[in-house]
Write a protein that holds these residues in place. Sequence first.
Motif, PDB file in Angstrom:
ATOM      1  N   MET A   1       0.837  -1.182   0.000  1.00  0.00           N
ATOM      2  CA  MET A   1       0.000   0.000   0.000  1.00  0.00           C
ATOM      3  C   MET A   1       0.880   1.242   0.000  1.00  0.00           C
ATOM      4  SD  MET A   1      -1.354   0.187   3.937  1.00  0.00           S
ATOM      5  CE  MET A   1      -0.194   0.177   5.295  1.00  0.00           C
ATOM      6  N   SER A   2       0.330   2.362  -0.362  1.00  0.00           N
ATOM      7  CA  SER A   2       1.101   3.594  -0.385  1.00  0.00           C
ATOM      8  C   SER A   2       1.439   4.040   1.018  1.00  0.00           C
ATOM      9  CB  SER A   2       0.281   4.683  -1.087  1.00  0.00           C
ATOM     10  OG  SER A   2      -0.948   4.891  -0.413  1.00  0.00           O
ATOM     11  N   HIS A   3       2.524   4.772   1.105  1.00  0.00           N
ATOM     12  CA  HIS A   3       2.962   5.340   2.376  1.00  0.00           C
ATOM     13  C   HIS A   3       3.341   4.267   3.396  1.00  0.00           C
ATOM     14  CE1 HIS A   3       1.495   9.170   0.905  1.00  0.00           C
ATOM     15  NE2 HIS A   3       0.297   8.648   0.743  1.00  0.00           N
ATOM     16  N   ALA A   4       3.619   3.048   2.995  1.00  0.00           N
ATOM     17  CA  ALA A   4       3.927   1.989   3.968  1.00  0.00           C
ATOM     18  C   ALA A   4       4.908   1.013   3.362  1.00  0.00           C
ATOM     19  CB  ALA A   4       2.648   1.269   4.400  1.00  0.00           C
ATOM     20  N   ILE A   5       5.492   0.161   4.231  1.00  0.00           N
ATOM     21  CA  ILE A   5       6.413  -0.854   3.745  1.00  0.00           C
ATOM     22  C   ILE A   5       5.611  -1.956   3.078  1.00  0.00           C
ATOM     23  CG2 ILE A   5       8.053  -0.316   5.577  1.00  0.00           C
ATOM     24  CD1 ILE A   5       7.211  -2.821   7.016  1.00  0.00           C
ATOM     25  N   PRO A   6       6.228  -2.751   2.189  1.00  0.00           N
ATOM     26  CA  PRO A   6       5.499  -3.823   1.518  1.00  0.00           C
ATOM     27  C   PRO A   6       4.851  -4.775   2.521  1.00  0.00           C
ATOM     28  CG  PRO A   6       7.622  -3.473   0.468  1.00  0.00           C
ATOM     29  CD  PRO A   6       7.610  -2.617   1.702  1.00  0.00           C
ATOM     30  N   GLU A   7       3.707  -5.341   2.110  1.00  0.00           N
ATOM     31  CA  GLU A   7       2.943  -6.212   3.000  1.00  0.00           C
ATOM     32  C   GLU A   7       3.752  -7.413   3.459  1.00  0.00           C
ATOM     33  OE1 GLU A   7      -1.242  -8.730   2.881  1.00  0.00           O
ATOM     34  OE2 GLU A   7      -0.948  -6.990   1.569  1.00  0.00           O
ATOM     35  N   SER A   8       4.571  -7.992   2.566  1.00  0.00           N
ATOM     36  CA  SER A   8       5.379  -9.153   2.943  1.00  0.00           C
ATOM     37  C   SER A   8       6.418  -8.779   3.995  1.00  0.00           C
ATOM     38  CB  SER A   8       6.065  -9.734   1.706  1.00  0.00           C
ATOM     39  OG  SER A   8       6.895  -8.755   1.079  1.00  0.00           O
ATOM     40  N   ASP A   9       7.032  -7.599   3.853  1.00  0.00           N
ATOM     41  CA  ASP A   9       8.020  -7.145   4.833  1.00  0.00           C
ATOM     42  C   ASP A   9       7.357  -6.868   6.174  1.00  0.00           C
ATOM     43  OD1 ASP A   9       9.871  -7.360   2.846  1.00  0.00           O
ATOM     44  OD2 ASP A   9      10.013  -5.206   2.447  1.00  0.00           O
ATOM     45  N   LEU A  10       6.149  -6.294   6.137  1.00  0.00           N
ATOM     46  CA  LEU A  10       5.423  -6.022   7.371  1.00  0.00           C
ATOM     47  C   LEU A  10       5.086  -7.315   8.090  1.00  0.00           C
ATOM     48  CD1 LEU A  10       3.962  -4.137   9.317  1.00  0.00           C
ATOM     49  CD2 LEU A  10       1.967  -4.219   7.792  1.00  0.00           C
ATOM     50  N   ALA A  11       4.611  -8.312   7.353  1.00  0.00           N
ATOM     51  CA  ALA A  11       4.273  -9.595   7.969  1.00  0.00           C
ATOM     52  C   ALA A  11       5.500 -10.229   8.607  1.00  0.00           C
ATOM     53  CB  ALA A  11       3.669 -10.534   6.917  1.00  0.00           C
ATOM     54  N   GLU A  12       6.646 -10.153   7.916  1.00  0.00           N
ATOM     55  CA  GLU A  12       7.874 -10.724   8.462  1.00  0.00           C
ATOM     56  C   GLU A  12       8.286 -10.013   9.740  1.00  0.00           C
ATOM     57  OE1 GLU A  12      12.571 -11.445   7.219  1.00  0.00           O
ATOM     58  OE2 GLU A  12      11.159 -10.530   5.796  1.00  0.00           O
ATOM     59  N   ALA A  13       8.147  -8.687   9.748  1.00  0.00           N
ATOM     60  CA  ALA A  13       8.542  -7.911  10.930  1.00  0.00           C
ATOM     61  C   ALA A  13       7.634  -8.205  12.115  1.00  0.00           C
ATOM     62  CB  ALA A  13       8.522  -6.417  10.607  1.00  0.00           C
ATOM     63  N   LEU A  14       6.340  -8.380  11.858  1.00  0.00           N
ATOM     64  CA  LEU A  14       5.390  -8.583  12.947  1.00  0.00           C
ATOM     65  C   LEU A  14       5.412 -10.004  13.484  1.00  0.00           C
ATOM     66  CD1 LEU A  14       2.317  -6.566  11.598  1.00  0.00           C
ATOM     67  CD2 LEU A  14       4.078  -5.825  13.204  1.00  0.00           C
ATOM     68  N   LEU A  15       5.751 -10.969  12.630  1.00  0.00           N
ATOM     69  CA  LEU A  15       5.749 -12.364  13.052  1.00  0.00           C
ATOM     70  C   LEU A  15       7.086 -12.808  13.630  1.00  0.00           C
ATOM     71  CD1 LEU A  15       3.750 -13.972  10.093  1.00  0.00           C
ATOM     72  CD2 LEU A  15       2.928 -13.449  12.402  1.00  0.00           C
ATOM     73  N   ARG A  16       8.103 -11.953  13.520  1.00  0.00           N
ATOM     74  CA  ARG A  16       9.429 -12.317  14.022  1.00  0.00           C
ATOM     75  C   ARG A  16       9.398 -12.414  15.546  1.00  0.00           C
ATOM     76  NH1 ARG A  16      13.337  -7.843  12.668  1.00  0.00           N
ATOM     77  NH2 ARG A  16      12.906  -8.559  10.539  1.00  0.00           N
TER      78      ARG A  16
ATOM     79  N   GLU B   1      -5.890  -1.790   3.469  1.00  0.00           N
ATOM     80  CA  GLU B   1      -4.695  -0.994   3.754  1.00  0.00           C
ATOM     81  C   GLU B   1      -4.781  -0.342   5.130  1.00  0.00           C
ATOM     82  OE1 GLU B   1      -3.309   0.414  -0.731  1.00  0.00           O
ATOM     83  OE2 GLU B   1      -4.844   1.560   0.356  1.00  0.00           O
ATOM     84  N   ARG B   2      -5.956   0.113   5.499  1.00  0.00           N
ATOM     85  CA  ARG B   2      -6.132   0.689   6.842  1.00  0.00           C
ATOM     86  C   ARG B   2      -5.826  -0.351   7.912  1.00  0.00           C
ATOM     87  NH1 ARG B   2     -11.998   3.735   6.541  1.00  0.00           N
ATOM     88  NH2 ARG B   2     -11.528   5.158   4.788  1.00  0.00           N
ATOM     89  N   SER B   3      -6.330  -1.574   7.697  1.00  0.00           N
ATOM     90  CA  SER B   3      -6.110  -2.638   8.677  1.00  0.00           C
ATOM     91  C   SER B   3      -4.623  -2.915   8.846  1.00  0.00           C
ATOM     92  CB  SER B   3      -6.849  -3.899   8.251  1.00  0.00           C
ATOM     93  OG  SER B   3      -6.577  -4.969   9.135  1.00  0.00           O
ATOM     94  N   LEU B   4      -3.907  -2.990   7.727  1.00  0.00           N
ATOM     95  CA  LEU B   4      -2.472  -3.236   7.797  1.00  0.00           C
ATOM     96  C   LEU B   4      -1.739  -2.077   8.457  1.00  0.00           C
ATOM     97  CD1 LEU B   4      -1.707  -4.876   4.315  1.00  0.00           C
ATOM     98  CD2 LEU B   4      -1.772  -5.991   6.551  1.00  0.00           C
ATOM     99  N   TYR B   5      -2.139  -0.866   8.110  1.00  0.00           N
ATOM    100  CA  TYR B   5      -1.477   0.305   8.685  1.00  0.00           C
ATOM    101  C   TYR B   5      -1.727   0.373  10.195  1.00  0.00           C
ATOM    102  CZ  TYR B   5      -0.187   5.114   9.699  1.00  0.00           C
ATOM    103  OH  TYR B   5       0.382   6.235  10.247  1.00  0.00           O
TER     104      TYR B   5
END
Length: 412
Positions: A1-16, A55-59
């Motif tokens: 989504m715009s203004h944010a890191i890629p969804e795959s990178d976000l998932a990796e960061a949150l699940l680490r 996108e709101r949910s992810l943000y």
Amino acid sequence: MSHAIPESDLAEALLRQAPRRDTYTGWQKWRTSRRSFLPAPKLSLAEWRALSPHERSLYDLHRTATHVHLPLQETPMSLKVSRLVNRRLRNNALKTRPSTRAGVMVTGWGYQGKTETVCEVAAAFEDAWLALHDHLNPNTVDGVRDLHAPVAYVQTPVTAKPKGACQAILNFFGAENRRLTLPQLIRQVADSLDDHGTQALILDDITRLRMHRADDQDTLDLIRALMSMNVTLVLVGVDILGSGLLRQGHWDASTRQWVMPPSSHTRVNGLEATQTERRFDLVELDRFRYTTPGQITAFHDHLAGLEDSLRLLKAEPGMLTSGTMPEYLMRRTDGVVGLLERLVEDGCQEAMDSGKETLDEDLLDEIILSLDDPDRDAQAGEIPSIPGSSPPPRQHKATRNTVLDDRGPAAG
């Protein structure tokens, strides 16, 4: 989504999963990734509304993670500790003659940031030490494959005894420690520290070694034996002065250090070469105070840094630093950094859930601080008392004292 890191990178960061620092592998993973978390970008309310529901949910998930990963801020109190620990680690590591290596004791009450401050300094030291030696142990023996561990971090087990503390040190390196006597364990610890090129040994929560137990002499011998090994010993604990760990030590006014005699184990475990008296600098990591102008400014600066790290959509400049908010936060937390972060973290989640998207005293009044933590020993002072069992009452304007008013002659 715009203004944010890629969804795959976000998932990796949150699940680490957060690494455990009390093993070699865990420490290395934490050291190399400790600054890798990317906070959520700052969006205005209009920009957030322009996002799709997904996108709101992810943000929102990303900014929740941001609020629970608030950066470690330097305070005047932590700076004093950091400078001393860094000086000791750096200077002692460069010593090549068999001279006494002074250690450091870091004391203070629970949730004041002792562990994080010491670990950050030690990690920065290890970064520099590995770079200096191309990540190789400069004292390695040809033909062996020992891990190079410039820093060893050990958390003293709850209700620990001296043997348990030695076993925790050996567990950091993955060394065999079963069916060994205390003298044998101490010898094994000395060998492991030497084989792995360890320059600094951090013993966290050291005051869990109770001094009122029957084996308190073994506790003292353990501490003094560790002092005789060629590493910089960093002891972290609650109220070290009052714990009894400095019993049989004395204060040297000329050097302004605590001096401890050698352990009896130095005479039976091959440590005789360094059985000199060991010296410790004792430094306290205190809470914020709010009395002098300098103290007030330091607290305001800390709140400003905290505010800049938050991602609330309706937050106005000065949300934590203007009006009566600084005094309110001081009353709620007594200046304890860990309590302040917990209050702000929970407050941010409530602000997001309620749609208020800002912090104020009314919202924070609804947050009840609870510090039940199975990994902390309340009896050792690792969990601080929370100011007030409930949020403090709001301040009301005091009525005027009329005791000395002249009400005229009494009625006849």
